[in-house]
Motif scaffolding. Structure first.
Motif, PDB file in Angstrom:
ATOM      1  N   GLN A 118       0.911  -1.160   0.028  1.00 15.16           N
ATOM      2  CA  GLN A 118      -0.001  -0.096  -0.013  1.00 15.16           C
ATOM      3  C   GLN A 118       0.829   1.175  -0.031  1.00 15.16           C
ATOM      4  O   GLN A 118       1.450   1.629   1.056  1.00 15.16           O
ATOM      5  N   LEU A 119       0.887   2.074  -1.049  1.00 16.12           N
ATOM      6  CA  LEU A 119       1.667   3.108  -1.147  1.00 16.12           C
ATOM      7  C   LEU A 119       1.254   4.026  -0.373  1.00 16.12           C
ATOM      8  O   LEU A 119      -0.088   4.736  -0.443  1.00 16.12           O
ATOM      9  N   THR A 120       2.079   4.919   0.189  1.00 12.71           N
ATOM     10  CA  THR A 120       1.429   6.034   1.053  1.00 12.71           C
ATOM     11  C   THR A 120       1.997   7.531   0.890  1.00 12.71           C
ATOM     12  O   THR A 120       1.805   8.471   1.538  1.00 12.71           O
ATOM     13  N   GLY A 121       2.799   7.562   0.008  1.00 13.82           N
ATOM     14  CA  GLY A 121       3.697   8.814  -0.462  1.00 13.82           C
ATOM     15  C   GLY A 121       2.825   9.567  -1.310  1.00 13.82           C
ATOM     16  O   GLY A 121       1.900   9.342  -1.762  1.00 13.82           O
ATOM     17  N   ASP A 122       3.464  10.721  -1.669  1.00 12.29           N
ATOM     18  CA  ASP A 122       2.732  11.793  -2.421  1.00 12.29           C
ATOM     19  C   ASP A 122       2.762  11.545  -3.901  1.00 12.29           C
ATOM     20  O   ASP A 122       1.947  12.159  -4.672  1.00 12.29           O
ATOM     21  N   ARG A 123       3.662  10.553  -4.416  1.00 11.50           N
ATOM     22  CA  ARG A 123       3.689  10.228  -5.768  1.00 11.50           C
ATOM     23  C   ARG A 123       3.570   8.725  -5.995  1.00 11.50           C
ATOM     24  O   ARG A 123       4.531   7.860  -6.481  1.00 11.50           O
ATOM     25  N   PRO A 124       2.183   8.178  -5.866  1.00 10.27           N
ATOM     26  CA  PRO A 124       2.197   6.948  -5.755  1.00 10.27           C
ATOM     27  C   PRO A 124       2.174   6.223  -7.324  1.00 10.27           C
ATOM     28  O   PRO A 124       2.708   5.114  -7.617  1.00 10.27           O
ATOM     29  N   ASP A 125       1.998   7.203  -8.522  1.00  9.30           N
ATOM     30  CA  ASP A 125       1.856   6.701  -9.668  1.00  9.30           C
ATOM     31  C   ASP A 125       3.555   6.141 -10.009  1.00  9.30           C
ATOM     32  O   ASP A 125       3.576   5.190 -10.764  1.00  9.30           O
ATOM     33  N   GLU A 126       4.432   6.965  -9.638  1.00  7.67           N
ATOM     34  CA  GLU A 126       5.868   6.745 -10.033  1.00  7.67           C
ATOM     35  C   GLU A 126       6.188   5.532  -9.314  1.00  7.67           C
ATOM     36  O   GLU A 126       6.780   4.732  -9.936  1.00  7.67           O
ATOM     37  N   ALA A 127       5.813   5.243  -8.044  1.00  6.75           N
ATOM     38  CA  ALA A 127       6.149   4.140  -7.198  1.00  6.75           C
ATOM     39  C   ALA A 127       5.491   2.950  -7.890  1.00  6.75           C
ATOM     40  O   ALA A 127       6.082   1.829  -7.860  1.00  6.75           O
ATOM     41  N   MET A 128       4.282   2.750  -8.156  1.00  2.98           N
ATOM     42  CA  MET A 128       3.381   1.922  -8.885  1.00  2.98           C
ATOM     43  C   MET A 128       4.216   1.443 -10.268  1.00  2.98           C
ATOM     44  O   MET A 128       4.120   0.271 -10.275  1.00  2.98           O
ATOM     45  N   GLN A 129       4.741   2.420 -10.985  1.00  2.38           N
ATOM     46  CA  GLN A 129       5.313   1.853 -12.184  1.00  2.38           C
ATOM     47  C   GLN A 129       6.822   0.985 -11.767  1.00  2.38           C
ATOM     48  O   GLN A 129       7.022   0.189 -12.464  1.00  2.38           O
ATOM     49  N   ILE A 130       7.239   1.407 -10.977  1.00  2.00           N
ATOM     50  CA  ILE A 130       8.522   0.550 -10.438  1.00  2.00           C
ATOM     51  C   ILE A 130       8.043  -0.701  -9.931  1.00  2.00           C
ATOM     52  O   ILE A 130       8.630  -1.768 -10.126  1.00  2.00           O
ATOM     53  N   LEU A 131       6.921  -0.804  -9.312  1.00  2.00           N
ATOM     54  CA  LEU A 131       6.683  -2.231  -8.552  1.00  2.00           C
ATOM     55  C   LEU A 131       6.016  -3.065  -9.781  1.00  2.00           C
ATOM     56  O   LEU A 131       6.330  -4.123 -10.023  1.00  2.00           O
ATOM     57  N   GLU A 132       5.183  -2.315 -11.001  1.00  2.00           N
ATOM     58  CA  GLU A 132       4.919  -2.892 -12.003  1.00  2.00           C
ATOM     59  C   GLU A 132       5.985  -3.532 -12.983  1.00  2.00           C
ATOM     60  O   GLU A 132       6.141  -4.802 -13.361  1.00  2.00           O
ATOM     61  N   ARG A 133       7.049  -2.648 -13.081  1.00  2.00           N
ATOM     62  CA  ARG A 133       8.239  -3.105 -13.571  1.00  2.00           C
ATOM     63  C   ARG A 133       8.727  -4.492 -13.315  1.00  2.00           C
ATOM     64  O   ARG A 133       9.451  -5.089 -13.520  1.00  2.00           O
ATOM     65  N   ALA A 134       8.891  -4.446 -11.938  1.00  2.00           N
ATOM     66  CA  ALA A 134       9.236  -5.424 -10.955  1.00  2.00           C
ATOM     67  C   ALA A 134       8.158  -6.645 -10.904  1.00  2.00           C
ATOM     68  O   ALA A 134       8.626  -7.557 -10.094  1.00  2.00           O
ATOM     69  N   GLY A 135       7.380  -6.797 -11.738  1.00  2.00           N
ATOM     70  CA  GLY A 135       6.286  -7.863 -11.715  1.00  2.00           C
ATOM     71  C   GLY A 135       5.202  -7.774 -10.630  1.00  2.00           C
ATOM     72  O   GLY A 135       4.453  -8.803 -10.812  1.00  2.00           O
ATOM     73  N   HIS A 136       4.944  -6.796 -10.086  1.00  2.00           N
ATOM     74  CA  HIS A 136       3.858  -6.690  -9.006  1.00  2.00           C
ATOM     75  C   HIS A 136       2.642  -6.286 -10.194  1.00  2.00           C
ATOM     76  O   HIS A 136       2.558  -5.656 -11.248  1.00  2.00           O
ATOM     77  N   SER A 137       1.272  -6.312  -9.593  1.00  2.00           N
ATOM     78  CA  SER A 137       0.261  -6.269 -10.252  1.00  2.00           C
ATOM     79  C   SER A 137      -0.593  -5.303  -9.454  1.00  2.00           C
ATOM     80  O   SER A 137      -0.481  -5.081  -8.245  1.00  2.00           O
ATOM     81  N   ARG A 138      -1.220  -4.128 -10.291  1.00  2.00           N
ATOM     82  CA  ARG A 138      -1.852  -3.123  -9.782  1.00  2.00           C
ATOM     83  C   ARG A 138      -3.295  -3.491  -9.423  1.00  2.00           C
ATOM     84  O   ARG A 138      -4.038  -4.006 -10.162  1.00  2.00           O
ATOM     85  N   LEU A 139      -3.549  -3.369  -8.219  1.00  2.00           N
ATOM     86  CA  LEU A 139      -4.993  -3.587  -7.585  1.00  2.00           C
ATOM     87  C   LEU A 139      -5.743  -2.340  -7.468  1.00  2.00           C
ATOM     88  O   LEU A 139      -6.914  -2.501  -7.448  1.00  2.00           O
ATOM     89  N   GLY A 140      -4.940  -1.352  -7.319  1.00  2.00           N
ATOM     90  CA  GLY A 140      -5.848  -0.161  -7.197  1.00  2.00           C
ATOM     91  C   GLY A 140      -4.678   1.116  -7.252  1.00  2.00           C
ATOM     92  O   GLY A 140      -3.701   0.934  -7.647  1.00  2.00           O
ATOM     93  N   PRO A 141      -5.397   2.372  -7.075  1.00  2.00           N
ATOM     94  CA  PRO A 141      -4.346   3.429  -7.456  1.00  2.00           C
ATOM     95  C   PRO A 141      -2.740   3.346  -6.411  1.00  2.00           C
ATOM     96  O   PRO A 141      -1.726   4.082  -6.968  1.00  2.00           O
ATOM     97  N   ARG A 142      -3.095   2.771  -5.141  1.00  2.00           N
ATOM     98  CA  ARG A 142      -2.004   2.755  -4.451  1.00  2.00           C
ATOM     99  C   ARG A 142      -1.692   1.152  -3.849  1.00  2.00           C
ATOM    100  O   ARG A 142      -0.833   1.121  -3.017  1.00  2.00           O
ATOM    101  N   LEU A 143      -2.375   0.228  -4.524  1.00  2.00           N
ATOM    102  CA  LEU A 143      -2.435  -0.923  -3.820  1.00  2.00           C
ATOM    103  C   LEU A 143      -1.720  -2.017  -4.834  1.00  2.00           C
ATOM    104  O   LEU A 143      -2.431  -1.979  -6.119  1.00  2.00           O
ATOM    105  N   ALA A 144      -0.990  -2.767  -4.537  1.00  2.00           N
ATOM    106  CA  ALA A 144      -0.357  -3.603  -5.551  1.00  2.00           C
ATOM    107  C   ALA A 144      -0.032  -4.924  -4.884  1.00  2.00           C
ATOM    108  O   ALA A 144       0.014  -4.947  -3.644  1.00  2.00           O
TER     109      ALA A 144
END
Length: 296
Positions: A118-144
């Motif tokens: 669960q991303l809690t920072g001010d820039r969740p989109d940037e962090a989410m892209q890092i997670l997705e590139r590492a193989g995570h799946s996006r479940l919501g705007p802040r959850l993977a």
């Protein structure tokens, strides 16, 4: 004398086909050179060696020098001079990234590590892209959700560890709902097709020079690294029947082992650091070969 595969294509034509199907970017290929050749031999190389090996895959000296400058600006490389020659070494943060990538390529299978982020920072989109590139799946705007180790994140996050307590038989359906497994399977099949043709040539009468062996090994590592780093690397129970990832890893191991004696000989004859010629092998390269022998 170079051989031909059953399609009649020579080694040179097969290699060019690989370059045409997957065009190289200078910075990405230089990263591969450091990961495969330089880092396990001390981490420093003469710029001229980068220019020479990149020319073999169609990357110009101008593009090499521009890419090196950008890698320095990004904090991945640091430069030093010895007389008229420039040498570049991996910066400390990059060494950790390279070590993690090397474990994926050459090490044993990773342990399964299901977790939610669960991303809690001010820039969740940037962090989410890092997670997705590492193989995570996006479940919501802040959850993977992911099944392997967390990538380094600069943004704060709450991480929940998870374990499967029931319904393991439906894990494949869960994975199919949240990951585009067809995309990753196709990437592995493409790798198998391209480098399977190279293996067929080497099994016949193809004879490569030491330089050709090194170039082929670098392309092998470069393409396999791109596929593996994007793969969510889900556990076997979550993957569909006939998953091509295992066959791709076995092919990577066989070819790497086949190409390495001559490739490493070329490195020792032609690649230099400020302290002199790079060694033909090291404890790190010997360990890589030992690990791959089991995978092959």
């Amino acid at each position: 004398m170079l051989g031909k595969d059953k399609t009649g294509k020579s080694y040179a034509a097969q290699l060019q086909a690989i370059l045409d199907e997957s065009p190289l970017k200078a910075a990405g290929f230089i990263v591969t050179v450091y990961g495969d050749v330089v880092e396990p031999r001390g981490g420093v190389i003469w710029t001229g060696n980068l220019v020479e090996i990149c020319a073999e895959v169609g990357i110009s000296e101008t593009l090499v020098r521009t890419a090196v400058s950008r890698l320095v600006a990004a904090g991945q490389l640091s430069g030093e001079r010895e007389g008229r020659r420039s040498f570049y070494r991996l910066a400390a943060p990059a060494r950790a990234e390279f070590a993690a990538a090397a474990r994926l390529l050459f090490g044993p299978p990773e342990p399964t590590d299901w977790h939610f982020v669960q991303l809690t920072g001010d820039r969740p989109d940037e962090a989410m892209q890092i997670l997705e590139r590492a193989g995570h799946s996006r479940l919501g705007p802040r959850l993977a959700v992911g099944a392997r180790a967390m990538p380094p994140l600069k943004q704060p996050a709450v991480i929940f560890r998870a374990e499967i307590v029931s319904g393991e038989g439906d894990l494949g359906a869960f994975a199919a709902d949240h990951w585009d497994l067809d995309y990753h399977a196709e990437a592995y099949r493409g790798f198998l097709a391209r480098f399977g043709r190279i293996e067929s040539l080497l099994a016949g009468d193809a004879r490569l020079t030491a330089l050709e062996s090194l170039v082929t090994r670098l392309l092998l590592v470069h393409q396999f690294r791109l596929v593996v780093l994007r793969d969510p690397r889900l556990p076997q129970a979550a993957l569909p029947v006939g998953w091509p990832g295992d066959d791709a890893r076995a092919l990577f191991a066989r070819l790497y082992l086949r190409l390495s004696p001559d490739a490493d000989l070329h490195i020792a004859r032609h690649f230099v650091s400020a302290d002199g010629a790079l060694p033909v092998d090291s404890e790190a390269t010997r360990r890589r070969l030992s690990l791959l022998a089991g995978a092959a």
